[in-house]
Design a protein around this motif. Structure first.
Motif, PDB file in Angstrom:
ATOM      1  N   LYS A   1      -6.341  -3.548  -4.541  1.00 59.47           N
ATOM      2  CA  LYS A   1      -6.207  -2.480  -3.961  1.00 59.47           C
ATOM      3  C   LYS A   1      -6.158  -1.488  -4.962  1.00 59.47           C
ATOM      4  CE  LYS A   1      -1.087  -3.345  -3.318  1.00 59.47           C
ATOM      5  NZ  LYS A   1      -0.174  -3.579  -2.366  1.00 59.47           N
ATOM      6  N   ASN A   2      -6.106   0.005  -4.494  1.00 59.04           N
ATOM      7  CA  ASN A   2      -5.571   0.879  -5.706  1.00 59.04           C
ATOM      8  C   ASN A   2      -4.315   0.980  -5.877  1.00 59.04           C
ATOM      9  OD1 ASN A   2      -8.311   2.042  -5.406  1.00 59.04           O
ATOM     10  ND2 ASN A   2      -7.725   3.194  -3.591  1.00 59.04           N
ATOM     11  N   GLY A   3      -4.056   1.041  -7.537  1.00 56.49           N
ATOM     12  CA  GLY A   3      -2.774   1.114  -7.940  1.00 56.49           C
ATOM     13  C   GLY A   3      -2.703   0.977  -9.275  1.00 56.49           C
ATOM     14  N   ALA A   4      -1.592   1.270 -10.102  1.00 60.21           N
ATOM     15  CA  ALA A   4      -1.515   1.216 -11.661  1.00 60.21           C
ATOM     16  C   ALA A   4      -0.124   1.683 -11.877  1.00 60.21           C
ATOM     17  CB  ALA A   4      -2.642   2.251 -12.292  1.00 60.21           C
ATOM     18  N   THR A   5       0.263   1.268 -13.386  1.00 63.82           N
ATOM     19  CA  THR A   5       1.326   1.777 -13.947  1.00 63.82           C
ATOM     20  C   THR A   5       1.017   2.959 -15.039  1.00 63.82           C
ATOM     21  OG1 THR A   5       2.349  -0.287 -13.473  1.00 63.82           O
ATOM     22  CG2 THR A   5       3.316   1.238 -15.262  1.00 63.82           C
ATOM     23  N   LEU A   6       2.008   3.926 -14.956  1.00 60.88           N
ATOM     24  CA  LEU A   6       1.765   4.867 -16.038  1.00 60.88           C
ATOM     25  C   LEU A   6       2.764   4.898 -16.925  1.00 60.88           C
ATOM     26  CD1 LEU A   6       0.113   7.586 -17.056  1.00 60.88           C
ATOM     27  CD2 LEU A   6       1.614   9.051 -15.503  1.00 60.88           C
TER      28      LEU A   6
ATOM     29  N   ALA B   1       5.110   3.690 -11.248  1.00 63.71           N
ATOM     30  CA  ALA B   1       4.081   2.865 -10.517  1.00 63.71           C
ATOM     31  C   ALA B   1       3.493   3.795  -9.721  1.00 63.71           C
ATOM     32  CB  ALA B   1       4.882   1.812  -9.456  1.00 63.71           C
ATOM     33  N   ILE B   2       1.970   3.861  -9.916  1.00 66.69           N
ATOM     34  CA  ILE B   2       1.071   4.541  -9.047  1.00 66.69           C
ATOM     35  C   ILE B   2       0.543   3.751  -7.836  1.00 66.69           C
ATOM     36  CG2 ILE B   2      -0.957   6.197  -9.316  1.00 66.69           C
ATOM     37  CD1 ILE B   2       1.114   6.941 -11.010  1.00 66.69           C
ATOM     38  N   ASN B   3       0.980   3.982  -6.628  1.00 63.79           N
ATOM     39  CA  ASN B   3       0.393   3.288  -5.665  1.00 63.79           C
ATOM     40  C   ASN B   3       0.380   4.343  -4.363  1.00 63.79           C
ATOM     41  OD1 ASN B   3       2.848   4.205  -4.167  1.00 63.79           O
ATOM     42  ND2 ASN B   3       3.798   2.512  -5.320  1.00 63.79           N
ATOM     43  N   ASP B   4      -0.438   3.690  -3.327  1.00 66.34           N
ATOM     44  CA  ASP B   4      -0.883   4.515  -2.078  1.00 66.34           C
ATOM     45  C   ASP B   4       0.305   5.316  -1.664  1.00 66.34           C
ATOM     46  OD1 ASP B   4      -3.536   3.716  -2.373  1.00 66.34           O
ATOM     47  OD2 ASP B   4      -3.077   2.058  -1.044  1.00 66.34           O
ATOM     48  N   ALA B   5       1.493   4.862  -1.730  1.00 64.55           N
ATOM     49  CA  ALA B   5       2.828   5.514  -1.086  1.00 64.55           C
ATOM     50  C   ALA B   5       2.883   6.990  -2.040  1.00 64.55           C
ATOM     51  CB  ALA B   5       3.822   5.017  -0.952  1.00 64.55           C
ATOM     52  N   LEU B   6       2.869   6.998  -3.133  1.00 68.36           N
ATOM     53  CA  LEU B   6       3.055   8.165  -4.210  1.00 68.36           C
ATOM     54  C   LEU B   6       2.102   9.081  -4.012  1.00 68.36           C
ATOM     55  CD1 LEU B   6       5.112   8.508  -6.582  1.00 68.36           C
ATOM     56  CD2 LEU B   6       3.202   7.871  -8.049  1.00 68.36           C
ATOM     57  N   SER B   7       2.436  10.533  -3.978  1.00 65.69           N
ATOM     58  CA  SER B   7       1.593  11.714  -3.661  1.00 65.69           C
ATOM     59  C   SER B   7       2.222  12.817  -4.268  1.00 65.69           C
ATOM     60  CB  SER B   7       1.341  11.530  -2.267  1.00 65.69           C
ATOM     61  OG  SER B   7       2.423  12.123  -1.689  1.00 65.69           O
ATOM     62  N   GLY B   8       1.591  13.967  -4.621  1.00 66.60           N
ATOM     63  CA  GLY B   8       2.066  15.148  -5.097  1.00 66.60           C
ATOM     64  C   GLY B   8       2.225  15.021  -6.512  1.00 66.60           C
TER      65      GLY B   8
ATOM     66  N   LEU C   1      -2.303   4.252 -19.164  1.00 65.68           N
ATOM     67  CA  LEU C   1      -2.650   3.837 -17.733  1.00 65.68           C
ATOM     68  C   LEU C   1      -3.217   2.598 -17.672  1.00 65.68           C
ATOM     69  CD1 LEU C   1      -2.413   5.174 -14.721  1.00 65.68           C
ATOM     70  CD2 LEU C   1      -4.897   5.701 -15.012  1.00 65.68           C
ATOM     71  N   THR C   2      -2.313   1.631 -16.835  1.00 62.44           N
ATOM     72  CA  THR C   2      -2.332   0.119 -16.882  1.00 62.44           C
ATOM     73  C   THR C   2      -2.689  -0.432 -15.405  1.00 62.44           C
ATOM     74  OG1 THR C   2      -1.230  -0.055 -18.913  1.00 62.44           O
ATOM     75  CG2 THR C   2      -1.682  -2.238 -17.772  1.00 62.44           C
ATOM     76  N   THR C   3      -3.647  -1.096 -15.290  1.00 66.06           N
ATOM     77  CA  THR C   3      -3.785  -1.775 -14.019  1.00 66.06           C
ATOM     78  C   THR C   3      -3.866  -3.431 -14.135  1.00 66.06           C
ATOM     79  OG1 THR C   3      -6.297  -2.172 -14.157  1.00 66.06           O
ATOM     80  CG2 THR C   3      -5.451  -0.134 -13.168  1.00 66.06           C
ATOM     81  N   THR C   4      -2.941  -4.101 -13.320  1.00 68.45           N
ATOM     82  CA  THR C   4      -2.953  -5.670 -13.457  1.00 68.45           C
ATOM     83  C   THR C   4      -4.063  -6.277 -12.593  1.00 68.45           C
ATOM     84  OG1 THR C   4      -1.430  -5.531 -11.358  1.00 68.45           O
ATOM     85  CG2 THR C   4      -0.422  -5.188 -13.538  1.00 68.45           C
ATOM     86  N   ARG C   5      -4.008  -7.566 -12.432  1.00 64.15           N
ATOM     87  CA  ARG C   5      -5.068  -8.288 -11.674  1.00 64.15           C
ATOM     88  C   ARG C   5      -4.740  -7.695 -10.198  1.00 64.15           C
ATOM     89  NH1 ARG C   5      -5.958 -14.465 -12.974  1.00 64.15           N
ATOM     90  NH2 ARG C   5      -4.171 -14.746 -11.827  1.00 64.15           N
ATOM     91  N   GLY C   6      -5.823  -7.353  -9.799  1.00 66.18           N
ATOM     92  CA  GLY C   6      -5.670  -6.927  -8.057  1.00 66.18           C
ATOM     93  C   GLY C   6      -5.419  -5.497  -7.970  1.00 66.18           C
TER      94      GLY C   6
END
Length: 391
Positions: free
Chosen positions: A125-130, A139-146, A181-186
């Protein structure tokens, strides 16, 4: 290679495993005049393989189903091409009938068993760590906005499309700040850099970049893993991507870099514009044209022509495997589904496969597509994929 691909697509039709993308590709190949002679030979072979006894089972109701199947699934040859392609169009229609007959006869005679898995694994899914310049991790995830952060005159926020946006709000006099900006597996993500350059990051990847390019001689970023770049043009400020064994220089263009440490080489593929590639080990360099790919392996730099749609399929939401080895395929799959792959026989790693499927289906659906072609059999145990021979 084209004939091998046609043979694969034909088998997929007969097995009933052809995806929508494969159906469209097969139609395009049928409509290509360069393939006319091959299809005529294919026509002869297919008729020769259908016995009179088999045809007796092909009843009227099945014939009607075939015609409906062709209507529903196959796009007709363009009217503008009807004169020059008339001969191949007729042959194509007959081949499609035979393909459909083969499908129904296989279904009638073999009645293949449905493939079941005891458990399943959802796609990534969409996601990453900044990681900000001060070390703070977000943590950059779907719940985070603005609005997410403000750092050294730069506003960082996530828009409604899920993209991470860097927007310069004032001139900077302070020291240069870098973010990662880093993505893990998945995980996968998108970021719009301060200069307007758009970057898609694939699973298990990272991008290190300055929060502002103002005043710099070049716009330099560092990539690990895989990234797709749409670079904003700026002739006075070249865009540089440093990655495993290479340095890529562009003024403004669209390209993909695969620089995973566990891959045998680093591959840079150009879609639009022009890029210059330098092998940092040997200092060899090359300038690519659209449709070309630079392969770097230690001291060597090679350039070849590739199907760019295959290369960037991951960014467009699907897997595309073009005569690739099972080890290469499952290595890519493991990153997106966050699984480990175990081979009962190492010889299985060199088996090859053609195919395509959405990245947003559960892993069982992908494994079924491969297994139906008799390349391998699979078992899902926890987050492990066990690969066995079909022999």
């Amino acid at each position: 290679m084209t004939e091998e691909r046609i043979a694969h697509l034909l088998k997929a039709y007969q097995n009933g495993t052809a995806t929508e993308l494969e159906k469209e590709e097969f139609t395009n190949l049928l409509s290509d005049r360069d393939n006319a002679d091959f299809f005529e030979n294919l026509l002869d072979e297919q008729w020769a393989n259908i016995s009179e006894d088999d045809l007796k089972h092909f009843e009227f109701r099945e014939q009607s189903a075939v015609l409906q199947r062709i209507k529903n699934e196959i796009h007709p040859v363009s009217i503008s091409k009807k004169i020059s392609f008339l001969r191949i169009a007729v042959a194509a229609a007959v081949v499609l009938c035979i393909v459909s007959i083969g499908f129904y006869l296989t279904k009638y005679n073999n009645k293949p068993q449905e493939i079941y898995f005891a458990n399943d694994i959802a796609p990534g899914k969409n996601g990453a760590t900044l990681t900000l310049g001060n070390g703070k991790k977000i943590a950059i995830n779907d719940a985070l906005s603005g609005n997410i952060a403000n750092e050294a005159g730069v506003k960082i926020f996530k828009n409604e499309k899920g993209q991470l946006i860097y927007q310069v709000v004032e001139d900077l006099n302070s020291a240069l700040t870098f973010n990662t900006l880093t993505t893990t597996r998945g995980e996968q993500t998108e970021v719009l850099l301060p200069d307007g350059t758009l970057v898609f990051l694939n699973s298990q990847s990272s991008l290190n970049f300055p929060t502002n390019f103002k005043g710099a001689k070049e716009r330099k970023v560092t990539l690990t893993g895989e990234g797709y770049f749409e670079v904003t043009k700026n002739k006075l400020q070249p865009f540089i991507v440093a990655s495993n064994q290479q340095r890529v220089k562009v003024l403004g263009t669209t390209f993909n870099i695969n620089a995973y440490a566990d891959e045998p080489h680093t591959a840079t593929t150009l879609l639009e514009g022009s890029v210059n590639i330098t092998n940092t080990n040997s200092q060899q360099n090359a300038t690519l044209s659209p449709g070309q790919q630079a392969i770097i392996s230690t001291q060597q730099l090679d350039v070849k022509t590739v199907e760019t749609d295959d290369v960037v399929a991951w960014k467009n939401g699907y897997f595309m495997f073009n005569n690739e080895t099972l080890s290469t395929i499952l290595n890519r799959v493991s990153k997106w589904y966050d699984v480990d792959v175990v081979y009962k026989d190492d010889a299985m790693k060199n088996k090859t496969f053609f195919g395509s499927i959405s990245r947003y289906k559960n892993i069982s659906e992908l494994l079924k597509v491969i297994q139906k072609t008799d390349v391998a059999t699979f078992e899902i145990k926890g987050r492990q994929i066990i690969v066995s021979s079909t022999d």
